[in-house]
Design a protein around this motif. Structure first.
Motif, PDB file in Angstrom:
ATOM      1  N   THR A  15       0.822  -1.203   0.000  1.00  0.00           N
ATOM      2  CA  THR A  15       0.000   0.000   0.000  1.00  0.00           C
ATOM      3  C   THR A  15       0.862   1.260   0.000  1.00  0.00           C
ATOM      4  O   THR A  15       2.002   1.242   0.472  1.00  0.00           O
ATOM      5  CB  THR A  15      -0.936   0.017   1.223  1.00  0.00           C
ATOM      6  OG1 THR A  15      -1.771   1.183   1.180  1.00  0.00           O
ATOM      7  CG2 THR A  15      -0.150   0.034   2.521  1.00  0.00           C
ATOM      8  N   GLN A  24      -0.583   4.105   1.317  1.00  0.00           N
ATOM      9  CA  GLN A  24      -1.364   4.984   2.189  1.00  0.00           C
ATOM     10  C   GLN A  24      -0.520   5.716   3.237  1.00  0.00           C
ATOM     11  O   GLN A  24      -0.890   6.797   3.689  1.00  0.00           O
ATOM     12  CB  GLN A  24      -2.473   4.192   2.883  1.00  0.00           C
ATOM     13  CG  GLN A  24      -1.982   3.185   3.907  1.00  0.00           C
ATOM     14  CD  GLN A  24      -2.999   2.107   4.205  1.00  0.00           C
ATOM     15  OE1 GLN A  24      -3.480   1.429   3.305  1.00  0.00           O
ATOM     16  NE2 GLN A  24      -3.360   1.947   5.474  1.00  0.00           N
ATOM     17  N   ARG A  54      -1.595   4.199  -6.353  1.00  0.00           N
ATOM     18  CA  ARG A  54      -1.738   2.986  -5.539  1.00  0.00           C
ATOM     19  C   ARG A  54      -1.620   1.740  -6.422  1.00  0.00           C
ATOM     20  O   ARG A  54      -1.843   1.777  -7.633  1.00  0.00           O
ATOM     21  CB  ARG A  54      -3.084   3.022  -4.820  1.00  0.00           C
ATOM     22  CG  ARG A  54      -4.322   3.094  -5.735  1.00  0.00           C
ATOM     23  CD  ARG A  54      -4.966   1.743  -5.892  1.00  0.00           C
ATOM     24  NE  ARG A  54      -6.183   1.793  -6.696  1.00  0.00           N
ATOM     25  CZ  ARG A  54      -7.017   0.782  -6.792  1.00  0.00           C
ATOM     26  NH1 ARG A  54      -6.783  -0.343  -6.152  1.00  0.00           N
ATOM     27  NH2 ARG A  54      -8.088   0.863  -7.567  1.00  0.00           N
ATOM     28  N   HIS A  87     -11.399  -2.245   2.902  1.00  0.00           N
ATOM     29  CA  HIS A  87     -10.986  -1.595   1.653  1.00  0.00           C
ATOM     30  C   HIS A  87     -10.479  -0.207   2.027  1.00  0.00           C
ATOM     31  O   HIS A  87     -11.078   0.485   2.849  1.00  0.00           O
ATOM     32  CB  HIS A  87     -12.181  -1.506   0.697  1.00  0.00           C
ATOM     33  CG  HIS A  87     -13.407  -0.895   1.305  1.00  0.00           C
ATOM     34  ND1 HIS A  87     -13.743   0.433   1.146  1.00  0.00           N
ATOM     35  CD2 HIS A  87     -14.360  -1.420   2.112  1.00  0.00           C
ATOM     36  CE1 HIS A  87     -14.861   0.692   1.805  1.00  0.00           C
ATOM     37  NE2 HIS A  87     -15.252  -0.413   2.401  1.00  0.00           N
ATOM     38  N   HIS A  88      -9.380   0.233   1.419  1.00  0.00           N
ATOM     39  CA  HIS A  88      -8.709   1.429   1.933  1.00  0.00           C
ATOM     40  C   HIS A  88      -8.051   2.197   0.798  1.00  0.00           C
ATOM     41  O   HIS A  88      -7.480   1.615  -0.130  1.00  0.00           O
ATOM     42  CB  HIS A  88      -7.643   1.012   2.954  1.00  0.00           C
ATOM     43  CG  HIS A  88      -7.170   2.098   3.856  1.00  0.00           C
ATOM     44  ND1 HIS A  88      -6.330   3.108   3.438  1.00  0.00           N
ATOM     45  CD2 HIS A  88      -7.419   2.343   5.168  1.00  0.00           C
ATOM     46  CE1 HIS A  88      -6.069   3.914   4.456  1.00  0.00           C
ATOM     47  NE2 HIS A  88      -6.724   3.490   5.513  1.00  0.00           N
ATOM     48  N   MET A  89      -8.104   3.520   0.890  1.00  0.00           N
ATOM     49  CA  MET A  89      -7.424   4.363  -0.089  1.00  0.00           C
ATOM     50  C   MET A  89      -5.918   4.082  -0.092  1.00  0.00           C
ATOM     51  O   MET A  89      -5.303   3.938   0.964  1.00  0.00           O
ATOM     52  CB  MET A  89      -7.667   5.843   0.228  1.00  0.00           C
ATOM     53  CG  MET A  89      -9.111   6.281   0.106  1.00  0.00           C
ATOM     54  SD  MET A  89      -9.798   5.968  -1.520  1.00  0.00           S
ATOM     55  CE  MET A  89      -8.660   6.901  -2.556  1.00  0.00           C
ATOM     56  N   GLU A 139      -9.419  -0.993  -3.192  1.00  0.00           N
ATOM     57  CA  GLU A 139      -9.818   0.395  -2.964  1.00  0.00           C
ATOM     58  C   GLU A 139     -11.156   0.733  -3.613  1.00  0.00           C
ATOM     59  O   GLU A 139     -12.041   1.281  -2.967  1.00  0.00           O
ATOM     60  CB  GLU A 139      -8.746   1.342  -3.516  1.00  0.00           C
ATOM     61  CG  GLU A 139      -9.100   2.815  -3.400  1.00  0.00           C
ATOM     62  CD  GLU A 139      -8.129   3.733  -4.130  1.00  0.00           C
ATOM     63  OE1 GLU A 139      -7.085   4.066  -3.541  1.00  0.00           O
ATOM     64  OE2 GLU A 139      -8.416   4.110  -5.282  1.00  0.00           O
ATOM     65  N   HIS A 187     -14.046   5.769   2.680  1.00  0.00           N
ATOM     66  CA  HIS A 187     -13.081   5.188   1.760  1.00  0.00           C
ATOM     67  C   HIS A 187     -13.768   4.718   0.482  1.00  0.00           C
ATOM     68  O   HIS A 187     -13.190   4.829  -0.608  1.00  0.00           O
ATOM     69  CB  HIS A 187     -12.338   4.033   2.431  1.00  0.00           C
ATOM     70  CG  HIS A 187     -11.255   4.474   3.366  1.00  0.00           C
ATOM     71  ND1 HIS A 187     -10.001   4.815   2.931  1.00  0.00           N
ATOM     72  CD2 HIS A 187     -11.249   4.651   4.706  1.00  0.00           C
ATOM     73  CE1 HIS A 187      -9.252   5.175   3.974  1.00  0.00           C
ATOM     74  NE2 HIS A 187     -10.002   5.090   5.062  1.00  0.00           N
ATOM     75  N   GLY A 207     -12.900   6.372  -3.054  1.00  0.00           N
ATOM     76  CA  GLY A 207     -12.361   5.450  -4.043  1.00  0.00           C
ATOM     77  C   GLY A 207     -13.205   5.318  -5.298  1.00  0.00           C
ATOM     78  O   GLY A 207     -12.851   4.554  -6.196  1.00  0.00           O
TER      79      GLY A 207
END
Length: 301
Positions: A109, A111, A121, A154-156, A161, A185, A189
């Motif tokens: 990642t 982030q 990303r 799920h993450h930026m 994402e 997020h 996203g």
């Protein structure tokens, strides 16, 4: 059926940007969160790391452990190595009766990299995500056997994402892999709240109520800023202070008989958004939308 309202201490104690929140303490975070009315808190790095110490720390503020971040390395590790890597946290969360570990892949990642645009990303192919999903299912079966649900965040800045990523991961994994559904997020996203809840509602086990400021998000995208730049600029905020319709989210949660935790996670610059004031604003907004949606909010056990 009822929900519980918790909070991440990240507004007071940001683990990724500690200088941003240097004027605040974890003790202040829990004291003020409980005073506002939150009944649970997700684990932060500046809490006691040993199980008994953490238990006593939480009891001191009459607040439950309602989950916590787990940095995964399953993409580059085999399942046995990953089990060993997260064993201590899983054992601790089982002992403290936390509802889940909030698991996210962190091996690739961007982030936490201040100089890397969130637009850069990593992106995996569908086949690669499906292979990952099969490994993740094995891991989630093991955590379930230890008494802890794995909820994937799920993450930026991560390879899970956007809407397509989430769909691919859920398609390829078994029901043991649940979803930590994070509104902020997801929208940041480019995902769709209604579509995700309608399709994957039976997999949603843990919910983060995070709002966004669309003008800031747009600036981050257009100017190739990093995820941490986005946080400092105010991309995220508490429910009711941004653009997301949380009444619609609450109504959908009620429609799917959701009875887990709703957790506020709204990292931002405390000089611009005082943690107590904004956390109270978020709490009151959640109470209001839950009442309108017909969701009962439970008191502390």
């Amino acid at each position: 059926m009822s929900v519980k309202i918790g909070i991440s201490p990240i507004a007071w104690q940001n683990d990724d940007l500690p200088d941003l929140t240097a004027a605040y303490t974890m003790e202040q975070a829990l004291k003020e969160a409980r005073e506002i009315g939150y009944t649970g808190v997700e684990r932060g790095r500046r809490m006691p790391q040993d199980t008994q110490g953490l238990r006593l720390f939480l009891e001191r503020f009459d607040i439950a452990l309602c989950g916590g971040w787990c940095s995964g390395n399953l993409l580059v590790s085999d399942v046995a190595a990953e089990r060993a890597g997260i064993f201590q946290q899983v054992e601790q969360f089982a002992a403290l009766q936390a509802p889940c570990i909030v698991y996210a892949e962190c091996s690739n990642t961007v982030q936490g990299q201040i100089g890397v645009p969130v637009n850069d990303r990593p992106k995996l192919s569908r086949d690669e995500v499906h292979a990952y999903g099969r490994k993740l299912t094995e891991l989630a079966k093991w955590t379930a056997g230890q008494g802890v649900t794995l909820s994937y965040h799920h993450h930026m800045g991560a390879f899970i994402e956007d809407q397509e990523d989430i769909d691919w991961l859920m398609e390829s994994s078994g029901p043991e892999v649940t979803l930590c559904f994070d509104t902020g997020h997801l929208v940041f996203g480019g995902g769709d709240i209604a579509k995700t809840m309608d399709r994957w509602g039976d997999r949603i086990h843990h919910v983060h109520f995070k709002d966004i400021r669309p003008d800031v998000v747009r600036n981050v995208r257009e100017n190739n800023l990093s995820f941490l730049d986005a946080v400092v600029a105010g991309a995220f905020t508490v429910p009711g202070d941004g653009a997301i319709d949380f009444l619609d989210v609450a109504q959908r949660l009620n429609g799917m008989n959701y009875h887990g935790w709703i957790v506020v996670e709204a990292e931002q610059d405390p000089a611009k958004a005082p943690p107590y004031d904004f956390s109270k604003m978020g709490y009151e907004h959640i109470l209001a939308v839950c009442a309108t949606a017909g969701l009962t909010v439970a008191d502390r056990d």
